[in-house]
Design a protein around this motif. Structure first.
Motif, PDB file in Angstrom:
ATOM      1  N   ILE A 346       0.809  -1.057   0.024  1.00  0.00           N
ATOM      2  CA  ILE A 346      -0.012  -0.001  -0.066  1.00  0.00           C
ATOM      3  C   ILE A 346       0.870   1.190  -0.007  1.00  0.00           C
ATOM      4  O   ILE A 346       1.424   1.540   1.063  1.00  0.00           O
ATOM      5  CB  ILE A 346      -1.034   0.035   1.208  1.00  0.00           C
ATOM      6  CG1 ILE A 346      -1.775  -1.098   1.089  1.00  0.00           C
ATOM      7  CG2 ILE A 346      -1.742   1.359   1.240  1.00  0.00           C
ATOM      8  CD1 ILE A 346      -2.770  -1.273   2.332  1.00  0.00           C
ATOM      9  N   VAL A 349      -2.219   6.473   0.463  1.00  0.00           N
ATOM     10  CA  VAL A 349      -3.958   6.462   0.898  1.00  0.00           C
ATOM     11  C   VAL A 349      -4.061   8.026   0.617  1.00  0.00           C
ATOM     12  O   VAL A 349      -3.311   8.850   1.229  1.00  0.00           O
ATOM     13  CB  VAL A 349      -3.922   6.075   2.419  1.00  0.00           C
ATOM     14  CG1 VAL A 349      -5.527   6.292   2.550  1.00  0.00           C
ATOM     15  CG2 VAL A 349      -3.644   4.694   2.538  1.00  0.00           C
ATOM     16  N   PHE A 358      -6.566   3.978  -2.474  1.00  0.00           N
ATOM     17  CA  PHE A 358      -5.267   3.363  -2.057  1.00  0.00           C
ATOM     18  C   PHE A 358      -4.572   2.902  -3.273  1.00  0.00           C
ATOM     19  O   PHE A 358      -5.221   2.047  -4.205  1.00  0.00           O
ATOM     20  CB  PHE A 358      -5.312   2.747  -0.904  1.00  0.00           C
ATOM     21  CG  PHE A 358      -5.989   1.140  -0.998  1.00  0.00           C
ATOM     22  CD1 PHE A 358      -5.354   0.224  -1.083  1.00  0.00           C
ATOM     23  CD2 PHE A 358      -7.539   1.371  -0.782  1.00  0.00           C
ATOM     24  CE1 PHE A 358      -6.040  -1.111  -1.166  1.00  0.00           C
ATOM     25  CE2 PHE A 358      -8.155   0.111  -1.092  1.00  0.00           C
ATOM     26  CZ  PHE A 358      -7.537  -1.174  -1.091  1.00  0.00           C
TER      27      PHE A 358
END
Length: 435
Positions: A346, A349, A358
């Motif tokens: 990830i 965000v 994300f």
């Protein structure tokens, strides 16, 4: 054979292959939940691509449409106009953030709104050129595709496109493109390709939709407004996806304090019924000659009734404030997830109000896009009963667009499914079979 499998087989035999779909065949839906033809329940974090901001089948919207259907369904506004259209125009004129006296025209789709905004800007300035930005999405018509800054799946094999359309870089801090660089590139475009005195309009999204939920930095919009004023260029805010309370304000541009000249809107405007609008400064909107704007289905009475109800719901249920809280809850959950060990894919965000995404990467150092893991997360979520959408020019962003009316327990359930889907997808990608 399941009902879904049967329908999928029929679809393949009847529908053009270029119409991309998912294998979720809807039977009924209510607010943030959808059931398919086999009875499987889904939590809807797509909302028809930001259309159902007021949820599926909001009672006030359904009543308004039913009442209108008892009166008439179509006359063509050019032939026999009606009060609902005028009332909606009056309301949009009051709320559009231009800072001036406004006028409105209604059409049917977001692409139609964009094309008419360009027509109006050209009629007003008597200039041909339009500048859009990398990563932009402005529709699937020929002009819409020309303005769009994303090749797949929108532009490949469909050219040539209309002339006098130019693209400048959009500021994307995650990928190292700053506001300063974006503005410098725009100035280089003026020096190398098109005299600014030939530009009719800039068109820009406050938050890019298909481009990956990249947020326009406030300073970028301020600088764009300054350049537009210096050269007599019309500034068009494409609020098709970001508008109608989605970002925590009625329009995404309001976060910057910058006032556009024209605003395009669609999607969330009519709660699931096809309607779009161009609203803007009277002097500009009135530049087109009588009969030059409109369309047979433009401002359909049923859709207009729905839109007037949607505006009531946004106010009555405080959906701008609710969008802010939804966005906070989603962002907190995603930020917490991204901070855990093993969640390094990830990469970012980001979001504005209830327009959150994300971005998936192979690692946070190189920021190499990870479209395969993105697709795996979407598939995992669908199998577990959550509808997600991907986006981004690198096909590696997952966007979350729940209805602004979603119940808090349903939102939490959806986020639980999302977290489990990310964990499962990441685990699968590390297994010897996946490798």
């Amino acid at each position: 054979m399941t009902a879904s499998a049967d329908l999928y087989s029929r679809q393949k035999a009847a529908v053009a292959a270029g119409v991309g779909t998912r294998a979720i065949f809807a039977k009924n839906a209510q607010n943030a939940e959808l059931w398919d033809v086999d009875g499987k329940r889904f939590i809807d974090f797509a909302a028809g691509i930001a259309v159902n901001n007021t949820g599926h089948r909001h009672p006030a919207v359904m009543r308004a449409v039913a009442d209108q259907a008892q009166q008439f369904t179509h006359t063509c506004f050019h032939v026999a106009p009606y009060e609902g259209y005028v009332r909606l125009a009056e309301r949009l004129n009051r709320i559009a953030p231009t800072g001036h006296d406004n006028r409105t025209m209604l059409v049917t789709t977001g692409a139609e709104a964009v094309e008419n905004a360009v027509k109006i800007a050209r009629a007003y300035t008597k200039r041909p050129g339009v500048i859009a930005f990398s990563g932009a999405f402005h529709g699937r018509t020929m002009l819409g595709m020309a303005l769009t800054g994303k090749v797949m799946p929108y532009k490949r094999n469909f050219g040539p496109f209309p002339a006098e359309i130019y693209h400048a870089p959009f500021p994307t801090p995650f990928l190292g493109v700053s506001t300063e660089e974006a503005i410098a590139s725009l100035e280089r475009l003026f020096a190398a390709d098109i005299d600014p005195e030939r530009i009719a309009a800039f068109i820009v999204e406050p938050v890019q939709g298909e481009g990956g939920f990249n947020i326009s930095p406030n300073e970028f919009l301020v600088r764009l407004r300054e350049i537009a004023d210096r050269h007599g260029i019309v500034l068009i805010a494409d609020e098709v996806q970001a508008g109608m309370a989605r970002t925590g304000k009625m329009f995404g541009f309001e976060h910057s304090g910058v006032k556009p000249d024209l605003v395009t809107m669609a999607k969330g405007l009519a709660g699931g019924f096809p309607l779009s609008a161009v609203t803007g400064k009277s002097e500009i909107m009135n530049a087109a000659h009588a009969g030059g704007l409109g369309g047979t289905y433009a401002g359909n009475p049923l859709s207009v009734a729905a839109a007037n109800a949607v505006l009531d719901v946004i106010g009555d249920e405080q959906l701008c404030e609710r969008a802010t809280e939804i966005g906070r809850r989603i962002t907190d959950r995603l930020t917490s997830l991204a901070s855990r060990q093993g969640m390094e894919r990830i990469g970012d965000v980001r979001g504005l109000g209830a327009m959150v995404a994300f971005e998936l990467v192979e690692d946070r150092q190189t920021k190499t896009a990870a479209p395969a893991i993105t697709n795996r997360i979407v598939a995992e979520a669908e199998a577990r009963g959550l509808i997600l959408l991907s986006c981004g020019t690198r096909l590696n962003v997952i966007r979350l667009l729940p209805p602004l009316t979603i119940e808090w327990d349903i939102l939490s359930e959806g986020l639980d499914i999302l977290e489990a889907s990310v964990e499962a997808a990441f685990s699968a990608s590390l297994s010897p079979v996946a490798a």
